[in-house]
Design an enzyme around this catalytic site. Structure first.
Site, PDB file in Angstrom:
ATOM      1  CB  ALA A  31      11.013   8.829   2.004  1.00  0.00           C
ATOM      2  CE1 TYR A  32       8.386   3.272  -4.252  1.00  0.00           C
ATOM      3  CE2 TYR A  32       8.332   1.529  -2.605  1.00  0.00           C
ATOM      4  CZ  TYR A  32       8.059   1.984  -3.878  1.00  0.00           C
ATOM      5  OH  TYR A  32       7.455   1.152  -4.778  1.00  0.00           O
ATOM      6  CG  LEU A  33       7.441   1.561   2.185  1.00  0.00           C
ATOM      7  CD1 LEU A  33       7.772   0.778   3.445  1.00  0.00           C
ATOM      8  CD2 LEU A  33       6.745   0.675   1.163  1.00  0.00           C
ATOM      9  CE  LYS A  57       3.810   2.901  -5.131  1.00  0.00           C
ATOM     10  NZ  LYS A  57       3.751   3.270  -6.575  1.00  0.00           N
TER      11      LYS A  57
END
Length: 212
Positions: A125-127, A130
């Protein structure tokens, strides 16, 4: 010749990496840091250190934040708590404000793996957030550099890095060396409109960003 120092807005100035960036910019002969923070006590702390500070929330309107600003470093992050609101939409919102204001260059702190988020289920989810922010910046028409470091450590900086569009290996790098790299690529024509991965290495930061 124009020797006037450039104002650099640092989004995420109160974070661990952000504070290092501010320190580097304060010692620079080229730039003046402008710390962007969310809380009044953070603003007061930076101002006590003679750092120009703006109070703003990355999830709100940012049009007033970019007035009198020449360049931007985006180093804000939610530490996994609000990756869409901060890491993705916050970055996109600041990109849009920068575009409207005619900012000279936008330097994005991204992450290694952001171009292939599905390979890391834990950080997917974070990547993905980004990746979406990076793509928005690339499509904006702004001059930019997107910096994608490996795993961040709090060790002392070595001042030596390895960088490439795709390093094809994992590894780590100190926040201090990431911060120095972000400041180095603020220069016009240094890693201009490039996205690159970053690890600890053998080449001095100053040379590495100018040899590519």
């Amino acid at each position: 010749m124009n020797n006037k120092k450039k104002n650099v807005l640092v989004a995420g100035a109160n974070g661990t990496t952000g504070r290092i960036i501010i320190d580097i910019l304060q010692k620079s002969n080229t730039y003046i840091p402008v710390a962007m923070v969310r809380k009044q006590e953070q603003k007061e702390r930076f101002e006590s250190e003679h750092v120009t500070t703006v109070l703003a929330d990355i999830e709100e309107d940012l049009s007033q934040v970019v007035t009198q600003i020449d360049k931007i470093i985006f180093a804000a992050g939610s530490k996994g708590k609000n990756v869409v609101g901060v890491d993705q939409e916050g970055a996109k919102r600041l990109t849009d404000a920068a575009k409207q204001a005619g900012i000279e260059k936008f330097v994005m702190l991204s992450s290694m793996g952001a171009d292939n988020s599905s390979q890391n289920k834990e950080l997917e989810a974070y990547l993905k957030a980004k990746q979406n922010a990076d793509e928005h910046l690339r499509a904006s028409g702004l001059e930019y550099s997107i910096v994608r470091p490996g795993q961040l450590t709090n060790e002392d900086g070595k001042g030596r890095i390895e960088l490439g569009s795709k390093l094809k290996k994992s590894g780590s790098i100190s926040r201090a060396d990431v911060a120095k790299t972000l400041v180095e690529v603020l220069d016009n024509d240094v890693m201009q409109n490039q996205t690159f991965e970053l690890l600890e290495g053998e080449t001095s930061i100053e040379n590495a960003v100018r040899l590519n």
